[in-house]
Design a protein around this motif. Structure first.
Motif, PDB file in Angstrom:
ATOM      1  N   ARG A 146     -54.548 -48.932 -28.370  1.00  0.00           N
ATOM      2  CA  ARG A 146     -54.888 -48.172 -29.573  1.00  0.00           C
ATOM      3  C   ARG A 146     -53.929 -48.468 -30.733  1.00  0.00           C
ATOM      4  O   ARG A 146     -52.740 -48.684 -30.529  1.00  0.00           O
ATOM      5  CB  ARG A 146     -54.845 -46.667 -29.275  1.00  0.00           C
ATOM      6  N   GLN A 147     -54.488 -48.463 -31.923  1.00  0.00           N
ATOM      7  CA  GLN A 147     -53.704 -48.446 -33.149  1.00  0.00           C
ATOM      8  C   GLN A 147     -53.826 -47.043 -33.740  1.00  0.00           C
ATOM      9  O   GLN A 147     -54.781 -46.332 -33.478  1.00  0.00           O
ATOM     10  CB  GLN A 147     -54.220 -49.477 -34.158  1.00  0.00           C
ATOM     11  N   PHE A 148     -52.825 -46.644 -34.525  1.00  0.00           N
ATOM     12  CA  PHE A 148     -52.781 -45.278 -35.038  1.00  0.00           C
ATOM     13  C   PHE A 148     -52.646 -45.290 -36.555  1.00  0.00           C
ATOM     14  O   PHE A 148     -51.975 -46.138 -37.138  1.00  0.00           O
ATOM     15  CB  PHE A 148     -51.605 -44.517 -34.423  1.00  0.00           C
ATOM     16  N   VAL A 149     -53.318 -44.304 -37.190  1.00  0.00           N
ATOM     17  CA  VAL A 149     -53.171 -44.131 -38.626  1.00  0.00           C
ATOM     18  C   VAL A 149     -51.908 -43.324 -38.891  1.00  0.00           C
ATOM     19  O   VAL A 149     -51.239 -42.858 -37.986  1.00  0.00           O
ATOM     20  CB  VAL A 149     -54.398 -43.409 -39.225  1.00  0.00           C
ATOM     21  N   GLY A 150     -51.593 -43.122 -40.130  1.00  0.00           N
ATOM     22  CA  GLY A 150     -50.409 -42.364 -40.518  1.00  0.00           C
ATOM     23  C   GLY A 150     -49.998 -42.803 -41.900  1.00  0.00           C
ATOM     24  O   GLY A 150     -50.833 -43.147 -42.737  1.00  0.00           O
ATOM     25  N   GLY A 151     -48.668 -42.799 -42.152  1.00  0.00           N
ATOM     26  CA  GLY A 151     -48.167 -43.354 -43.398  1.00  0.00           C
ATOM     27  C   GLY A 151     -48.281 -44.860 -43.331  1.00  0.00           C
ATOM     28  O   GLY A 151     -48.816 -45.450 -42.391  1.00  0.00           O
ATOM     29  N   ARG A 152     -47.706 -45.504 -44.319  1.00  0.00           N
ATOM     30  CA  ARG A 152     -47.738 -46.958 -44.294  1.00  0.00           C
ATOM     31  C   ARG A 152     -46.799 -47.525 -43.252  1.00  0.00           C
ATOM     32  O   ARG A 152     -46.808 -48.702 -42.958  1.00  0.00           O
ATOM     33  CB  ARG A 152     -47.388 -47.506 -45.680  1.00  0.00           C
ATOM     34  N   VAL A 153     -45.909 -46.639 -42.713  1.00  0.00           N
ATOM     35  CA  VAL A 153     -45.115 -47.039 -41.558  1.00  0.00           C
ATOM     36  C   VAL A 153     -45.930 -46.720 -40.318  1.00  0.00           C
ATOM     37  O   VAL A 153     -46.234 -45.558 -40.032  1.00  0.00           O
ATOM     38  CB  VAL A 153     -43.761 -46.288 -41.514  1.00  0.00           C
ATOM     39  N   ARG A 154     -46.285 -47.723 -39.567  1.00  0.00           N
ATOM     40  CA  ARG A 154     -47.223 -47.538 -38.467  1.00  0.00           C
ATOM     41  C   ARG A 154     -46.573 -47.820 -37.124  1.00  0.00           C
ATOM     42  O   ARG A 154     -45.419 -48.231 -37.040  1.00  0.00           O
ATOM     43  CB  ARG A 154     -48.435 -48.464 -38.675  1.00  0.00           C
ATOM     44  N   VAL A 155     -47.354 -47.592 -36.067  1.00  0.00           N
ATOM     45  CA  VAL A 155     -46.925 -47.842 -34.693  1.00  0.00           C
ATOM     46  C   VAL A 155     -47.934 -48.772 -34.044  1.00  0.00           C
ATOM     47  O   VAL A 155     -49.152 -48.564 -34.161  1.00  0.00           O
ATOM     48  CB  VAL A 155     -46.825 -46.519 -33.892  1.00  0.00           C
ATOM     49  N   TRP A 156     -47.446 -49.823 -33.348  1.00  0.00           N
ATOM     50  CA  TRP A 156     -48.345 -50.764 -32.678  1.00  0.00           C
ATOM     51  C   TRP A 156     -47.650 -51.413 -31.490  1.00  0.00           C
ATOM     52  O   TRP A 156     -46.471 -51.154 -31.236  1.00  0.00           O
ATOM     53  CB  TRP A 156     -48.818 -51.834 -33.660  1.00  0.00           C
ATOM     54  N   ARG A 157     -48.386 -52.217 -30.788  1.00  0.00           N
ATOM     55  CA  ARG A 157     -47.816 -53.082 -29.758  1.00  0.00           C
ATOM     56  C   ARG A 157     -47.888 -54.520 -30.257  1.00  0.00           C
ATOM     57  O   ARG A 157     -48.559 -54.812 -31.254  1.00  0.00           O
ATOM     58  CB  ARG A 157     -48.577 -52.936 -28.430  1.00  0.00           C
ATOM     59  N   THR A 158     -47.219 -55.412 -29.547  1.00  0.00           N
ATOM     60  CA  THR A 158     -47.227 -56.817 -29.978  1.00  0.00           C
ATOM     61  C   THR A 158     -48.650 -57.348 -30.083  1.00  0.00           C
ATOM     62  O   THR A 158     -48.998 -58.075 -31.020  1.00  0.00           O
ATOM     63  CB  THR A 158     -46.411 -57.671 -29.000  1.00  0.00           C
ATOM     64  N   GLU A 159     -49.517 -56.925 -29.124  1.00  0.00           N
ATOM     65  CA  GLU A 159     -50.895 -57.424 -29.109  1.00  0.00           C
ATOM     66  C   GLU A 159     -51.774 -56.748 -30.156  1.00  0.00           C
ATOM     67  O   GLU A 159     -52.872 -57.235 -30.459  1.00  0.00           O
ATOM     68  CB  GLU A 159     -51.520 -57.212 -27.730  1.00  0.00           C
TER      69      GLU A 159
END
Length: 429
Positions: A146-159
């Motif tokens: 999953r990818q997550f919305v939020g501010g322009r600072v986001r959270v992700w994985r390498t993939e």
């Protein structure tokens, strides 16, 4: 018309225009924290299914909301293992977002997601391993994509990094546990681990300098020491008595130090009575000159310390050497060689701490002074040690010399301040 704008009152705004606007305000992703369960995917132990938890997500400016757990079927296993993907699929032509399975090729890697600018756009939720011949997906462990919305600072994985990041895009990579940003051509660690090989401008060599090491910091020190012949100073002996009861004893002529010349004279030429000692025998119980009448003498009539007042002539400072001999302290140039300047940093002198203490085994209380071990930490030049290297005392006579650097430094500061005050007054005038 080459320039257009929207949305405004009494103006039609198309779906593609609104989607494009919203994409600039918020990225596609699940509306939840990275540790939340919205649209999370888990295996169903009942067969070839996965369960998708309820949640809310934004896909290219369009919103999808699920209010219940959805069971999504996984295509049957094949002769070779494969990996499928569970995704949210935006279909602008059908005006809907649905949960779909993107089937992977057997024996191949992860299938790509369809992500077009104005058509089908798939937002990955999870990857699901499908082993060869399996009939129950519950034996696998889907991996969160999953990818997550939020501010322009986001959270992700390498993939799941943003597919088209802009220069300066910042986010937390859960795969590496580190913050990273995009420099326009690739992802860069925001706070890289610094090692010696990556430090710029470091010196190639280091000039040796005087320094010290604590015993606990040394490697390879022996755990024990084989005893050998050695001596101990009286001050280093623990558990010794504070006083010694007197007992009957005698001293021979050769046992008394500092009186040899006078004793030889008495022994060979005079009787004890000749020196005004009445009827006492010449060699009975005798003591050195330092024990007679409370005076300190190396020999009677020679090399002694003044008692209550000065004798004729000038006064001189005196030292006591290692053999307890009194020596005149000389300061004239003719007694010295290899003379050179020596600067003592004022901070080393100012760090000294005045102390009040009681002296052991005496009635001397509340003495004012310094502690030699503390002085040794900042001003070792005035610390005195015995022949075994044990700290004994301080050269208080040298403390005034060390204070010269403090006074000189303060004088320089006063002159600079007076000059500054003068300049400020002239500017004010």
């Amino acid at each position: 018309m080459a320039v257009s704008s929207y949305p405004f009152d009494n103006q039609s705004t198309t779906e593609s225009q609104y989607s494009h606007l919203f994409r600039e305000l918020q990225d596609s992703g699940v509306v939840d924290s990275a540790s939340g369960s919205a649209f999370s995917v888990s295996a169903d132990a009942g067969g070839m299914y996965v369960n998708v938890q309820p949640g809310m997500a934004i896909v290219r400016g369009h919103v999808v909301v699920s209010t219940a757990v959805e069971q999504v079927p996984i295509p049957a296993a094949e002769p070779l293992s494969r990996t499928d993907r569970v995704a949210l699929r935006l279909d602008p032509a059908q005006n809907q977002i649905t949960l779909e399975v993107v089937k992977g090729e057997q024996g191949a890697g992860l299938p790509p997601l369809t992500q077009t600018d104005s058509g089908i756009y798939e937002l990955g939720l999870s990857r699901v391993p499908v082993p060869t011949g399996t009939t129950n997906i519950g034996t696998t462990a889907p991996q969160d994509d999953r990818q997550f919305v939020g501010g322009r600072v986001r959270v992700w994985r390498t993939e799941t990094r943003p597919p088209a990041p802009r220069l300066g895009t910042l986010g937390l990579n859960l795969s590496t546990g580190r913050w990273e940003w995009h420099n326009g051509s690739g992802w860069v660690d925001l706070a890289p681990v610094i090692v010696w090989s990556t430090i710029e401008g470091k010196p190639a060599t280091f000039a040796p300098a005087p320094h010290r090491h604590h015993w606990n910091d040394l490697d390879g020190v022996p755990s024990s020491f084989t005893p050998s012949a050695h001596t101990h100073t009286w001050d280093s002996v623990s558990g010794k008595p504070s006083s010694f009861p007197p007992s009957g004893h005698t001293h021979g002529k050769g046992d008394i130090t500092g009186l040899q010349g006078d004793l030889d004279y008495l022994w060979n030429n005079k009787s004890w009575a000749d020196h005004g000692h009445g009827n006492y025998a010449v060699w009975g119980h005798r003591h050195g000159g330092g024990e007679i009448d409370g005076h300190v003498h190396r020999a009677w009539g020679t090399d002694r310390v003044h008692t209550n007042g000065p004798g004729p002539g000038p006064w001189f400072a005196a030292w006591v050497d290692g053999n307890r001999n009194f020596c005149q302290n000389t300061s004239a140039r003719r007694f010295k060689e290899n003379i050179r300047d020596y600067w003592i940093e004022p901070e080393r002198v100012l760090a000294l701490r005045p102390r009040v203490y009681d002296r052991k085994n005496t009635d001397h209380k509340n003495e004012l002074g310094l502690i030699a071990e503390e002085v040794d930490q900042t001003l070792p030049e005035i610390v005195q040690r015995n022949e075994d290297g044990v700290i004994m005392s301080l050269r208080y006579d040298l403390l005034g010399v060390a204070l010269l650097s403090v006074v000189q430094e303060q004088e320089n500061r006063i002159e600079r301040l007076e000059l500054l005050v003068h300049q400020l007054k002239e500017r004010g005038a």
